[in-house]
Design a protein around this motif. Structure first.
Motif, PDB file in Angstrom:
ATOM      1  N   ALA A  42      -2.070  71.730  16.868  1.00  0.00           N
ATOM      2  CA  ALA A  42      -2.089  71.774  15.399  1.00  0.00           C
ATOM      3  C   ALA A  42      -3.514  71.931  14.881  1.00  0.00           C
ATOM      4  O   ALA A  42      -3.761  72.704  13.948  1.00  0.00           O
ATOM      5  CB  ALA A  42      -1.446  70.520  14.825  1.00  0.00           C
ATOM      6  N   VAL A  43      -4.458  71.230  15.494  1.00  0.00           N
ATOM      7  CA  VAL A  43      -5.860  71.341  15.066  1.00  0.00           C
ATOM      8  C   VAL A  43      -6.378  72.752  15.327  1.00  0.00           C
ATOM      9  O   VAL A  43      -7.068  73.334  14.492  1.00  0.00           O
ATOM     10  CB  VAL A  43      -6.733  70.271  15.755  1.00  0.00           C
ATOM     11  CG1 VAL A  43      -8.215  70.524  15.518  1.00  0.00           C
ATOM     12  CG2 VAL A  43      -6.349  68.878  15.265  1.00  0.00           C
ATOM     13  N   ARG A  44      -6.019  73.334  16.457  1.00  0.00           N
ATOM     14  CA  ARG A  44      -6.446  74.716  16.746  1.00  0.00           C
ATOM     15  C   ARG A  44      -5.813  75.698  15.760  1.00  0.00           C
ATOM     16  O   ARG A  44      -6.450  76.660  15.333  1.00  0.00           O
ATOM     17  CB  ARG A  44      -6.100  75.083  18.189  1.00  0.00           C
ATOM     18  CG  ARG A  44      -7.082  74.488  19.182  1.00  0.00           C
ATOM     19  CD  ARG A  44      -6.851  74.982  20.602  1.00  0.00           C
ATOM     20  NE  ARG A  44      -5.585  74.529  21.155  1.00  0.00           N
ATOM     21  CZ  ARG A  44      -5.388  73.313  21.659  1.00  0.00           C
ATOM     22  NH1 ARG A  44      -6.373  72.440  21.688  1.00  0.00           N
ATOM     23  NH2 ARG A  44      -4.218  72.977  22.158  1.00  0.00           N
ATOM     24  N   PHE A  45      -4.568  75.453  15.372  1.00  0.00           N
ATOM     25  CA  PHE A  45      -3.906  76.282  14.374  1.00  0.00           C
ATOM     26  C   PHE A  45      -4.684  76.244  13.055  1.00  0.00           C
ATOM     27  O   PHE A  45      -4.961  77.284  12.449  1.00  0.00           O
ATOM     28  CB  PHE A  45      -2.466  75.804  14.156  1.00  0.00           C
ATOM     29  CG  PHE A  45      -1.799  76.435  12.975  1.00  0.00           C
ATOM     30  CD1 PHE A  45      -1.258  77.697  13.065  1.00  0.00           C
ATOM     31  CD2 PHE A  45      -1.736  75.769  11.767  1.00  0.00           C
ATOM     32  CE1 PHE A  45      -0.650  78.291  11.963  1.00  0.00           C
ATOM     33  CE2 PHE A  45      -1.134  76.347  10.658  1.00  0.00           C
ATOM     34  CZ  PHE A  45      -0.591  77.613  10.759  1.00  0.00           C
ATOM     35  N   VAL A  46      -5.036  75.047  12.620  1.00  0.00           N
ATOM     36  CA  VAL A  46      -5.809  74.911  11.374  1.00  0.00           C
ATOM     37  C   VAL A  46      -7.159  75.600  11.531  1.00  0.00           C
ATOM     38  O   VAL A  46      -7.611  76.310  10.632  1.00  0.00           O
ATOM     39  CB  VAL A  46      -5.978  73.427  10.984  1.00  0.00           C
ATOM     40  CG1 VAL A  46      -6.929  73.275   9.804  1.00  0.00           C
ATOM     41  CG2 VAL A  46      -4.634  72.796  10.661  1.00  0.00           C
ATOM     42  N   ASP A  47      -7.802  75.418  12.678  1.00  0.00           N
ATOM     43  CA  ASP A  47      -9.117  76.016  12.915  1.00  0.00           C
ATOM     44  C   ASP A  47      -9.060  77.542  12.836  1.00  0.00           C
ATOM     45  O   ASP A  47      -9.954  78.175  12.283  1.00  0.00           O
ATOM     46  CB  ASP A  47      -9.648  75.565  14.273  1.00  0.00           C
ATOM     47  CG  ASP A  47     -11.113  75.894  14.452  1.00  0.00           C
ATOM     48  OD1 ASP A  47     -11.880  75.759  13.473  1.00  0.00           O
ATOM     49  OD2 ASP A  47     -11.492  76.271  15.570  1.00  0.00           O
ATOM     50  N   ARG A  48      -8.001  78.136  13.371  1.00  0.00           N
ATOM     51  CA  ARG A  48      -7.858  79.600  13.330  1.00  0.00           C
ATOM     52  C   ARG A  48      -7.672  80.109  11.899  1.00  0.00           C
ATOM     53  O   ARG A  48      -8.170  81.168  11.540  1.00  0.00           O
ATOM     54  CB  ARG A  48      -6.652  80.043  14.155  1.00  0.00           C
ATOM     55  CG  ARG A  48      -6.891  80.149  15.620  1.00  0.00           C
ATOM     56  CD  ARG A  48      -5.756  80.892  16.334  1.00  0.00           C
ATOM     57  NE  ARG A  48      -4.422  80.445  15.981  1.00  0.00           N
ATOM     58  CZ  ARG A  48      -3.765  79.448  16.553  1.00  0.00           C
ATOM     59  NH1 ARG A  48      -4.340  78.752  17.518  1.00  0.00           N
ATOM     60  NH2 ARG A  48      -2.548  79.135  16.183  1.00  0.00           N
ATOM     61  N   ASN A  49      -6.932  79.354  11.109  1.00  0.00           N
ATOM     62  CA  ASN A  49      -6.566  79.822   9.782  1.00  0.00           C
ATOM     63  C   ASN A  49      -7.451  79.296   8.663  1.00  0.00           C
ATOM     64  O   ASN A  49      -7.531  79.918   7.604  1.00  0.00           O
ATOM     65  CB  ASN A  49      -5.103  79.470   9.507  1.00  0.00           C
ATOM     66  CG  ASN A  49      -4.188  80.231  10.433  1.00  0.00           C
ATOM     67  OD1 ASN A  49      -3.969  81.422  10.236  1.00  0.00           O
ATOM     68  ND2 ASN A  49      -3.695  79.585  11.464  1.00  0.00           N
ATOM     69  N   PHE A  50      -8.079  78.158   8.904  1.00  0.00           N
ATOM     70  CA  PHE A  50      -8.948  77.535   7.906  1.00  0.00           C
ATOM     71  C   PHE A  50     -10.160  76.959   8.643  1.00  0.00           C
ATOM     72  O   PHE A  50     -10.227  75.749   8.889  1.00  0.00           O
ATOM     73  CB  PHE A  50      -8.195  76.422   7.157  1.00  0.00           C
ATOM     74  CG  PHE A  50      -6.897  76.882   6.560  1.00  0.00           C
ATOM     75  CD1 PHE A  50      -6.869  77.541   5.335  1.00  0.00           C
ATOM     76  CD2 PHE A  50      -5.701  76.677   7.226  1.00  0.00           C
ATOM     77  CE1 PHE A  50      -5.680  77.980   4.795  1.00  0.00           C
ATOM     78  CE2 PHE A  50      -4.497  77.103   6.686  1.00  0.00           C
ATOM     79  CZ  PHE A  50      -4.494  77.768   5.465  1.00  0.00           C
ATOM     80  N   PRO A  51     -11.112  77.826   9.034  1.00  0.00           N
ATOM     81  CA  PRO A  51     -12.216  77.402   9.901  1.00  0.00           C
ATOM     82  C   PRO A  51     -13.008  76.188   9.395  1.00  0.00           C
ATOM     83  O   PRO A  51     -13.352  75.312  10.189  1.00  0.00           O
ATOM     84  CB  PRO A  51     -13.101  78.641   9.990  1.00  0.00           C
ATOM     85  CG  PRO A  51     -12.182  79.778   9.703  1.00  0.00           C
ATOM     86  CD  PRO A  51     -11.169  79.245   8.731  1.00  0.00           C
ATOM     87  N   ARG A  52     -13.276  76.125   8.127  1.00  0.00           N
ATOM     88  CA  ARG A  52     -14.070  74.995   7.621  1.00  0.00           C
ATOM     89  C   ARG A  52     -13.327  73.669   7.846  1.00  0.00           C
ATOM     90  O   ARG A  52     -13.884  72.715   8.382  1.00  0.00           O
ATOM     91  CB  ARG A  52     -14.387  75.176   6.143  1.00  0.00           C
ATOM     92  CG  ARG A  52     -15.155  73.987   5.558  1.00  0.00           C
ATOM     93  CD  ARG A  52     -15.395  74.137   4.097  1.00  0.00           C
ATOM     94  NE  ARG A  52     -16.514  75.043   3.907  1.00  0.00           N
ATOM     95  CZ  ARG A  52     -16.857  75.557   2.747  1.00  0.00           C
ATOM     96  NH1 ARG A  52     -16.156  75.297   1.674  1.00  0.00           N
ATOM     97  NH2 ARG A  52     -17.901  76.350   2.643  1.00  0.00           N
ATOM     98  N   GLN A  53     -12.075  73.637   7.455  1.00  0.00           N
ATOM     99  CA  GLN A  53     -11.286  72.426   7.637  1.00  0.00           C
ATOM    100  C   GLN A  53     -11.024  72.148   9.118  1.00  0.00           C
ATOM    101  O   GLN A  53     -10.996  71.000   9.552  1.00  0.00           O
ATOM    102  CB  GLN A  53      -9.957  72.525   6.883  1.00  0.00           C
ATOM    103  CG  GLN A  53     -10.105  72.566   5.387  1.00  0.00           C
ATOM    104  CD  GLN A  53     -10.342  73.974   4.824  1.00  0.00           C
ATOM    105  OE1 GLN A  53     -10.661  74.905   5.560  1.00  0.00           O
ATOM    106  NE2 GLN A  53     -10.191  74.115   3.526  1.00  0.00           N
TER     107      GLN A  53
END
Length: 66
Positions: A42-53
């Motif tokens: 889930a964290v990698r998913f967020v990182d791919r789509n919302f790099p800052r967050q």
């Protein structure tokens, strides 16, 4: 943009719905949650789509694991 955001939100909800339930009384089983591979996904998913967050979440996850 709205459709893209909706798809991302749906994927995020689908991913996080598989997380184990966390006890609400007392201390949660932090070790189980922190080392759950689905949380990393889930964290990698967020990182791919919302790099800052994603960087912020990744930092918190690394600190929790340490």
């Amino acid at each position: 943009e709205d459709r893209r955001r909706g798809r991302l939100l749906a994927e995020l909800h689908a991913t996080t719905s598989t997380f184990p339930a966390v006890r609400r009384v007392g201390l949660p089983p932090v070790r189980e949650v922190v080392f759950d591979s689905r949380l990393g996904d889930a964290v990698r998913f967020v990182d791919r789509n919302f790099p800052r967050q994603g960087r912020i979440l990744q930092w918190h996850l690394e600190i929790a694991k340490a």
